[in-house]
Design a protein around this motif. Structure first.
Motif, PDB file in Angstrom:
ATOM      1  N   TRP A   1       0.825  -1.213   0.000  1.00  0.00           N
ATOM      2  CA  TRP A   1       0.000   0.000   0.000  1.00  0.00           C
ATOM      3  C   TRP A   1       0.860   1.263   0.000  1.00  0.00           C
ATOM      4  CZ3 TRP A   1      -4.575   1.859  -1.009  1.00  0.00           C
ATOM      5  CH2 TRP A   1      -4.930   3.109  -0.517  1.00  0.00           C
ATOM      6  N   GLN A   2       1.937   1.253   0.783  1.00  0.00           N
ATOM      7  CA  GLN A   2       2.790   2.422   0.889  1.00  0.00           C
ATOM      8  C   GLN A   2       3.456   2.756  -0.435  1.00  0.00           C
ATOM      9  OE1 GLN A   2       3.445   4.620   3.404  1.00  0.00           O
ATOM     10  NE2 GLN A   2       4.715   5.681   1.905  1.00  0.00           N
ATOM     11  N   PHE A   3       3.900   1.725  -1.152  1.00  0.00           N
ATOM     12  CA  PHE A   3       4.640   1.938  -2.399  1.00  0.00           C
ATOM     13  C   PHE A   3       3.827   1.491  -3.613  1.00  0.00           C
ATOM     14  CE2 PHE A   3       7.864   1.109   0.924  1.00  0.00           C
ATOM     15  CZ  PHE A   3       8.463   2.361   0.926  1.00  0.00           C
ATOM     16  N   ARG A   4       2.526   1.687  -3.563  1.00  0.00           N
ATOM     17  CA  ARG A   4       1.678   1.243  -4.676  1.00  0.00           C
ATOM     18  C   ARG A   4       2.031   1.974  -5.969  1.00  0.00           C
ATOM     19  NH1 ARG A   4      -0.874   4.282  -1.035  1.00  0.00           N
ATOM     20  NH2 ARG A   4      -2.070   6.127  -1.672  1.00  0.00           N
ATOM     21  N   ARG A   5       2.421   3.221  -5.887  1.00  0.00           N
ATOM     22  CA  ARG A   5       2.798   3.956  -7.105  1.00  0.00           C
ATOM     23  C   ARG A   5       4.073   3.404  -7.708  1.00  0.00           C
ATOM     24  NH1 ARG A   5       1.859  10.284  -5.220  1.00  0.00           N
ATOM     25  NH2 ARG A   5      -0.388  10.123  -4.826  1.00  0.00           N
ATOM     26  N   GLU A   6       5.034   3.052  -6.846  1.00  0.00           N
ATOM     27  CA  GLU A   6       6.290   2.507  -7.349  1.00  0.00           C
ATOM     28  C   GLU A   6       6.118   1.095  -7.898  1.00  0.00           C
ATOM     29  OE1 GLU A   6       6.986   5.936  -5.115  1.00  0.00           O
ATOM     30  OE2 GLU A   6       5.993   4.111  -4.438  1.00  0.00           O
ATOM     31  N   TRP A   7       5.240   0.298  -7.262  1.00  0.00           N
ATOM     32  CA  TRP A   7       4.977  -1.054  -7.773  1.00  0.00           C
ATOM     33  C   TRP A   7       4.386  -0.995  -9.175  1.00  0.00           C
ATOM     34  CZ3 TRP A   7       6.358  -5.610  -5.580  1.00  0.00           C
ATOM     35  CH2 TRP A   7       6.672  -5.621  -4.219  1.00  0.00           C
ATOM     36  N   LEU A   8       3.456  -0.075  -9.377  1.00  0.00           N
ATOM     37  CA  LEU A   8       2.728   0.031 -10.642  1.00  0.00           C
ATOM     38  C   LEU A   8       3.226   1.197 -11.462  1.00  0.00           C
ATOM     39  CD1 LEU A   8      -0.874  -0.650  -9.286  1.00  0.00           C
ATOM     40  CD2 LEU A   8       0.718  -2.276 -10.330  1.00  0.00           C
ATOM     41  N   SER A   9       4.543   1.393 -11.488  1.00  0.00           N
ATOM     42  CA  SER A   9       5.116   2.481 -12.266  1.00  0.00           C
ATOM     43  C   SER A   9       5.017   2.171 -13.754  1.00  0.00           C
ATOM     44  CB  SER A   9       6.584   2.673 -11.881  1.00  0.00           C
ATOM     45  OG  SER A   9       7.335   1.531 -12.259  1.00  0.00           O
ATOM     46  N   PRO A  10       5.190   3.183 -14.628  1.00  0.00           N
ATOM     47  CA  PRO A  10       5.102   2.929 -16.076  1.00  0.00           C
ATOM     48  C   PRO A  10       6.098   1.911 -16.589  1.00  0.00           C
ATOM     49  CG  PRO A  10       4.985   5.286 -15.601  1.00  0.00           C
ATOM     50  CD  PRO A  10       5.333   4.609 -14.313  1.00  0.00           C
ATOM     51  N   THR A  11       7.177   1.641 -15.835  1.00  0.00           N
ATOM     52  CA  THR A  11       8.157   0.664 -16.300  1.00  0.00           C
ATOM     53  C   THR A  11       7.648  -0.774 -16.174  1.00  0.00           C
ATOM     54  OG1 THR A  11       9.179   0.590 -14.110  1.00  0.00           O
ATOM     55  CG2 THR A  11      10.052   2.200 -15.670  1.00  0.00           C
ATOM     56  N   THR A  12       6.524  -0.976 -15.485  1.00  0.00           N
ATOM     57  CA  THR A  12       5.982  -2.318 -15.287  1.00  0.00           C
ATOM     58  C   THR A  12       4.981  -2.650 -16.393  1.00  0.00           C
ATOM     59  OG1 THR A  12       6.206  -2.068 -12.909  1.00  0.00           O
ATOM     60  CG2 THR A  12       4.792  -3.834 -13.686  1.00  0.00           C
ATOM     61  N   THR A  13       5.257  -3.704 -17.131  1.00  0.00           N
ATOM     62  CA  THR A  13       4.347  -4.149 -18.168  1.00  0.00           C
ATOM     63  C   THR A  13       3.512  -5.306 -17.656  1.00  0.00           C
ATOM     64  OG1 THR A  13       5.960  -5.716 -19.058  1.00  0.00           O
ATOM     65  CG2 THR A  13       6.020  -3.463 -19.926  1.00  0.00           C
ATOM     66  N   ARG A  14       2.458  -5.624 -18.392  1.00  0.00           N
ATOM     67  CA  ARG A  14       1.609  -6.739 -17.983  1.00  0.00           C
ATOM     68  C   ARG A  14       2.385  -8.041 -18.025  1.00  0.00           C
ATOM     69  NH1 ARG A  14      -4.196  -6.931 -20.652  1.00  0.00           N
ATOM     70  NH2 ARG A  14      -4.133  -4.914 -19.583  1.00  0.00           N
ATOM     71  N   ALA A  15       3.216  -8.199 -19.036  1.00  0.00           N
ATOM     72  CA  ALA A  15       4.041  -9.414 -19.121  1.00  0.00           C
ATOM     73  C   ALA A  15       5.015  -9.488 -17.953  1.00  0.00           C
ATOM     74  CB  ALA A  15       4.801  -9.426 -20.448  1.00  0.00           C
ATOM     75  N   GLY A  16       5.554  -8.333 -17.568  1.00  0.00           N
ATOM     76  CA  GLY A  16       6.459  -8.311 -16.421  1.00  0.00           C
ATOM     77  C   GLY A  16       5.775  -8.726 -15.143  1.00  0.00           C
ATOM     78  N   LEU A  17       4.529  -8.295 -14.961  1.00  0.00           N
ATOM     79  CA  LEU A  17       3.778  -8.686 -13.776  1.00  0.00           C
ATOM     80  C   LEU A  17       3.515 -10.184 -13.755  1.00  0.00           C
ATOM     81  CD1 LEU A  17       1.181  -5.768 -13.513  1.00  0.00           C
ATOM     82  CD2 LEU A  17       3.172  -6.166 -12.067  1.00  0.00           C
ATOM     83  N   VAL A  18       3.221 -10.764 -14.921  1.00  0.00           N
ATOM     84  CA  VAL A  18       2.973 -12.204 -15.004  1.00  0.00           C
ATOM     85  C   VAL A  18       4.243 -12.979 -14.660  1.00  0.00           C
ATOM     86  CG1 VAL A  18       2.386 -14.103 -16.550  1.00  0.00           C
ATOM     87  CG2 VAL A  18       1.102 -11.956 -16.661  1.00  0.00           C
ATOM     88  N   VAL A  19       5.380 -12.543 -15.229  1.00  0.00           N
ATOM     89  CA  VAL A  19       6.646 -13.217 -14.950  1.00  0.00           C
ATOM     90  C   VAL A  19       6.992 -13.109 -13.465  1.00  0.00           C
ATOM     91  CG1 VAL A  19       9.124 -13.173 -15.396  1.00  0.00           C
ATOM     92  CG2 VAL A  19       7.504 -12.919 -17.287  1.00  0.00           C
ATOM     93  N   MET A  20       6.767 -11.931 -12.880  1.00  0.00           N
ATOM     94  CA  MET A  20       7.068 -11.751 -11.457  1.00  0.00           C
ATOM     95  C   MET A  20       6.190 -12.651 -10.599  1.00  0.00           C
ATOM     96  SD  MET A  20       6.940  -8.280  -9.146  1.00  0.00           S
ATOM     97  CE  MET A  20       8.113  -7.477 -10.219  1.00  0.00           C
ATOM     98  N   ALA A  21       4.911 -12.756 -10.950  1.00  0.00           N
ATOM     99  CA  ALA A  21       4.008 -13.609 -10.184  1.00  0.00           C
ATOM    100  C   ALA A  21       4.424 -15.069 -10.281  1.00  0.00           C
ATOM    101  CB  ALA A  21       2.578 -13.430 -10.690  1.00  0.00           C
ATOM    102  N   ALA A  22       4.839 -15.500 -11.479  1.00  0.00           N
ATOM    103  CA  ALA A  22       5.286 -16.879 -11.645  1.00  0.00           C
ATOM    104  C   ALA A  22       6.552 -17.153 -10.840  1.00  0.00           C
ATOM    105  CB  ALA A  22       5.535 -17.167 -13.129  1.00  0.00           C
ATOM    106  N   PHE A  23       7.467 -16.187 -10.855  1.00  0.00           N
ATOM    107  CA  PHE A  23       8.703 -16.350 -10.090  1.00  0.00           C
ATOM    108  C   PHE A  23       8.425 -16.416  -8.600  1.00  0.00           C
ATOM    109  CE2 PHE A  23      12.564 -14.905  -7.999  1.00  0.00           C
ATOM    110  CZ  PHE A  23      13.525 -15.693  -8.627  1.00  0.00           C
ATOM    111  N   LEU A  24       7.502 -15.582  -8.133  1.00  0.00           N
ATOM    112  CA  LEU A  24       7.147 -15.607  -6.718  1.00  0.00           C
ATOM    113  C   LEU A  24       6.537 -16.955  -6.341  1.00  0.00           C
ATOM    114  CD1 LEU A  24       5.649 -12.040  -6.194  1.00  0.00           C
ATOM    115  CD2 LEU A  24       7.779 -12.940  -5.254  1.00  0.00           C
TER     116      LEU A  24
END
Length: 285
Positions: free
Chosen positions: A55-78
């Motif tokens: 919640w504190q860093f929600r803007r940094e988590w969802l910055s313009p540098t984050t793509t949908r594919a990047g989020l999917v890869v990060m979720a899979a890695f986690l």
């Protein structure tokens, strides 16, 4: 929290770089270690800390540098990291939670210990018994509980009560000012950064870390562990140090907004003036 701040900083300044990937790996290893730990309170507060940080860093988590594919890869890695690092340690954790559900586990003994601590507080008074004396005076207040409080208790498993016993109400008030004042200063800096639309990583992670460790201190003794003590001192130093956003803080550099340059600030550095004078003379010639 410190690993999270390092990763977010490198992610914002050098998105997609090798350094950012290494910082992410370090952060994930720290997160996995939190849940491999068999402390039930540590696991719950680990989730609380991740929620507060998200919640504190929600803007940094969802910055313009984050793509949908990047989020999917990060979720899979986690998910893979959870399977590889967390699941093996969950068997022992599940046994601990099972004991708690059946007969109260260690909670029963701790509740009796807290009652003994309250009795000790009535005897130690305003000035306390002295730092590091808990293990010596606590047995005298457990006699009435017979086998209910078994074994040797070096710490109270409740840092707040132990602080009052050792430091007294006067010393506890001093510690409350140090921690409470630090939390207020951090919250103020985070709020000001949010209004200005700039990231405040140092104050943000310090606020999350101190809140989580103080919550953990309600049911355990994290502030009696030297490694955590040093981290608490580090975060308190950030809290009581100079405000961020000034020279050297998060407000300067790539992540912050540059302040308008005044006429006085426009003056050249003395080391640069001779070169400028030489250019002017050549121009006149």
């Amino acid at each position: 929290p410190a690993a999270l701040a390092v990763w977010l900083r490198s992610r914002l300044e050098r998105p997609g770089s090798l350094v950012s990937s290494l910082d992410l790996s370090a952060f994930l290893l720290v997160v996995a270690a939190v849940f491999v730990n068999t402390s039930k309170a540590g696991q719950i507060l680990g989730l609380v800390g991740l929620g507060l940080a998200a919640w504190q860093f929600r803007r940094e988590w969802l910055s313009p540098t984050t793509t949908r594919a990047g989020l999917v890869v990060m979720a899979a890695f986690l998910g893979l990291a959870a399977a590889a690092f967390i699941l093996p340690g969950l068997y022992e954790s599940a046994a601990n939670w099972g004991n708690l559900a059946e007969d109260g586990g260690s909670l029963t003994g701790r509740l009796l210990a807290y009652r003994a601590c309250l009795a000790a507080i009535g005897e130690t008074g305003v000035f306390g018994a002295g730092a590091g004396t808990f293990q010596y005076i606590f047995p005298y207040f457990t006699i009435d509980y017979e086998d209910g409080i078994a074994g040797f208790w070096q710490h109270a498993h409740q840092d707040w009560l132990e602080a009052v016993i050792e430091w007294g109400w006067l010393g506890f008030a001093a510690w409350a000012v140090i921690f409470g004042g630090g939390l207020v200063r951090l919250a103020r800096r985070v709020r000001e950064a949010q209004r200005a639309g700039r990231p405040e990583l140092s104050a943000g992670v310090s606020l999350v870390a101190l809140v989580v460790v103080l919550l953990h201190a309600l049911v355990d003794f994290p502030l009696q562990i030297p490694a955590i003590q040093w981290l608490a001192v580090f975060y308190l130093a950030i809290a009581w140090g100079g405000a961020s956003g000034r020279a050297g803080g998060e407000g300067s550099g790539k992540l912050g907004k540059r302040a308008p340059r005044s006429a006085a600030a426009g003056a050249l550095d003395p080391s640069e003036q001779p070169a400028r004078r030489g250019d002017e003379q050549e121009g006149r010639a």
